[in-house]
Design a protein around this motif. Structure first.
Motif, PDB file in Angstrom:
ATOM      1  N   VAL A  81      56.179  20.331 -74.465  1.00  0.00           N
ATOM      2  CA  VAL A  81      55.477  19.947 -75.386  1.00  0.00           C
ATOM      3  C   VAL A  81      56.183  20.398 -77.097  1.00  0.00           C
ATOM      4  N   GLN A  82      56.685  19.808 -77.394  1.00  0.00           N
ATOM      5  CA  GLN A  82      57.539  20.349 -78.770  1.00  0.00           C
ATOM      6  C   GLN A  82      55.971  19.433 -80.014  1.00  0.00           C
ATOM      7  N   LEU A  83      55.815  21.209 -80.322  1.00  0.00           N
ATOM      8  CA  LEU A  83      54.389  20.796 -81.958  1.00  0.00           C
ATOM      9  C   LEU A  83      55.099  20.871 -82.929  1.00  0.00           C
ATOM     10  N   GLN A  84      53.825  20.911 -84.228  1.00  0.00           N
ATOM     11  CA  GLN A  84      53.903  20.430 -85.627  1.00  0.00           C
ATOM     12  C   GLN A  84      54.711  22.111 -85.832  1.00  0.00           C
ATOM     13  N   ALA A  85      53.390  23.254 -85.520  1.00  0.00           N
ATOM     14  CA  ALA A  85      54.102  24.335 -86.110  1.00  0.00           C
ATOM     15  C   ALA A  85      54.996  25.147 -84.537  1.00  0.00           C
ATOM     16  N   SER A  86      56.073  25.375 -84.884  1.00  0.00           N
ATOM     17  CA  SER A  86      56.578  25.962 -83.641  1.00  0.00           C
ATOM     18  C   SER A  86      56.519  27.611 -83.778  1.00  0.00           C
ATOM     19  N   ALA A  87      56.516  27.578 -82.595  1.00  0.00           N
ATOM     20  CA  ALA A  87      56.272  28.933 -82.772  1.00  0.00           C
ATOM     21  C   ALA A  87      57.449  29.973 -81.457  1.00  0.00           C
ATOM     22  N   PHE A  88      58.164  31.171 -82.348  1.00  0.00           N
ATOM     23  CA  PHE A  88      59.106  31.277 -81.079  1.00  0.00           C
ATOM     24  C   PHE A  88      58.568  33.453 -80.975  1.00  0.00           C
ATOM     25  N   PHE A  89      59.400  33.465 -80.070  1.00  0.00           N
ATOM     26  CA  PHE A  89      59.179  34.832 -80.073  1.00  0.00           C
ATOM     27  C   PHE A  89      59.962  36.013 -81.309  1.00  0.00           C
ATOM     28  N   ASP A  90      59.558  36.942 -81.674  1.00  0.00           N
ATOM     29  CA  ASP A  90      60.231  37.705 -82.378  1.00  0.00           C
ATOM     30  C   ASP A  90      61.407  38.282 -82.529  1.00  0.00           C
ATOM     31  N   LYS A  91      62.886  38.284 -83.658  1.00  0.00           N
ATOM     32  CA  LYS A  91      63.384  38.565 -82.942  1.00  0.00           C
ATOM     33  C   LYS A  91      64.485  38.461 -82.105  1.00  0.00           C
ATOM     34  N   LEU A  92      64.791  37.363 -81.813  1.00  0.00           N
ATOM     35  CA  LEU A  92      65.350  36.592 -80.478  1.00  0.00           C
ATOM     36  C   LEU A  92      66.293  35.670 -80.526  1.00  0.00           C
TER      37      LEU A  92
END
Length: 304
Positions: A85-96
């Motif tokens: 699933v790729q959502l409209q607003a992507s969330a990633f882990f910080d500083k990676l």
């Protein structure tokens, strides 16, 4: 193993309301295994809610969904490794970095990291593997988001407006990524506001508005069904408008002083007449597109 009969997804009369707002009002369709299926519609049409119900993120008020032979609600753990699933607003882990993002997502799915280099190559980020996510461009972040949805090798990929807010070059680059995903045998379900994109990429599309499906077919079949005339454009002064009106097959002629436009449902004899007069140089022919179908079905008024 996909659902019986080769259908990866079966949606039957799903409905979802939020108070007085009926976001999805009786939607039904199937998606075949390996198909690229688009859901199109103006803002507020119910596209995202429909996707979320299929993905198992929301419970429908009524109706049923079968996803790879299973009901996705309540969420089933055994289904999760088989969908991306790729959502409209992507969330990633910080500083990676890009590579570390993929390694983290892979570990969450309990899969190894041997496919990460392949994923980076597929989405064109091999040279950005050691770049932090917050240093990537918007298009690169979108491609990384898709890679995160693919890292566990799912059977079905859901993409919600994956090319939104991208510049034209980044959008075209992402088309190549989507084609590569399909070539790998994946089923793709996605939403977009870009009608040219859907016309090029999708095997079939469903056009939604106000929570219902207004039309569903291949893009080419939908365009043919519109039965719209062709527009042949000539530079002003090449031929007199009165002469053109006498051609066989001409429905209407307009001349705004810059362009002479011939409207016809029988372009072949009109083009033949123009060829006889040696006026084909610089000529343009515009036929109906999926955008014309979309506007015909949903209207032209602005939607906030």
């Amino acid at each position: 193993m996909s659902a019986a009969g080769g259908d990866a997804i079966v949606v039957s009369d799903i409905r979802k309301s939020y108070g007085d707002l009926q976001a999805v009002a009786g939607v039904s369709f199937t998606v075949a295994e390996g198909e690229f299926f688009g859901i199109l519609g103006p803002n507020g049409a119910g596209k995202t809610t429909t996707l979320e119900i299929i993905e198992g993120l929301r419970e429908p008020d009524s109706g049923t969904v079968t996803l790879l032979g299973e009901n996705p609600w309540p969420r089933k753990v055994k289904l999760l490794p088989r969908i991306g699933v790729q959502l409209q607003a992507s969330a990633f882990f910080d500083k990676l970095t890009a590579r570390e993002q993929l390694e983290t997502f892979a570990s969450l799915y309990g899969v190894g990291t041997k496919s990460i280099d392949d994923m980076l190559e597929i989405v064109g980020l091999s040279d950005k593997a050691n770049t932090r996510e917050d240093k990537l461009s918007g298009g690169q972040r979108q491609r990384l988001s898709i890679a995160c949805a693919l890292v566990h090798d799912p059977d079905i990929v859901f993409l919600d407006e994956p090319t939104a807010a991208l510049d034209p070059q980044a959008r075209r680059n992402l088309w190549d990524v989507l084609r590569e995903i399909k070539a790998r045998g994946k089923t793709i379900v996605y939403t977009t506001h870009y009608l040219d994109e859907a016309e090029i990429l999708c095997d079939r599309v469903a056009i939604m508005d106000k929570g219902t499906i207004l039309a569903m077919d291949t893009p080419a079949a939908l365009v043919r069904g519109l039965d719209a005339p062709a527009h042949i454009l000539l530079e002003h002064g090449v031929l007199p408008a009165d002469e053109v009106r006498e051609f066989v097959g001409v429905d209407e002629v307009t001349d705004d002083g810059v362009v002479l436009t011939i409207i016809t449902r029988k372009p072949a004899p009109v083009l033949g007449a123009l060829a006889e007069r040696g006026t084909l140089d610089g000529l343009q022919v515009r036929t109906a597109t999926l955008e014309d179908v979309f506007l015909d079905l949903t209207g032209r008024e602005y939607r906030a």
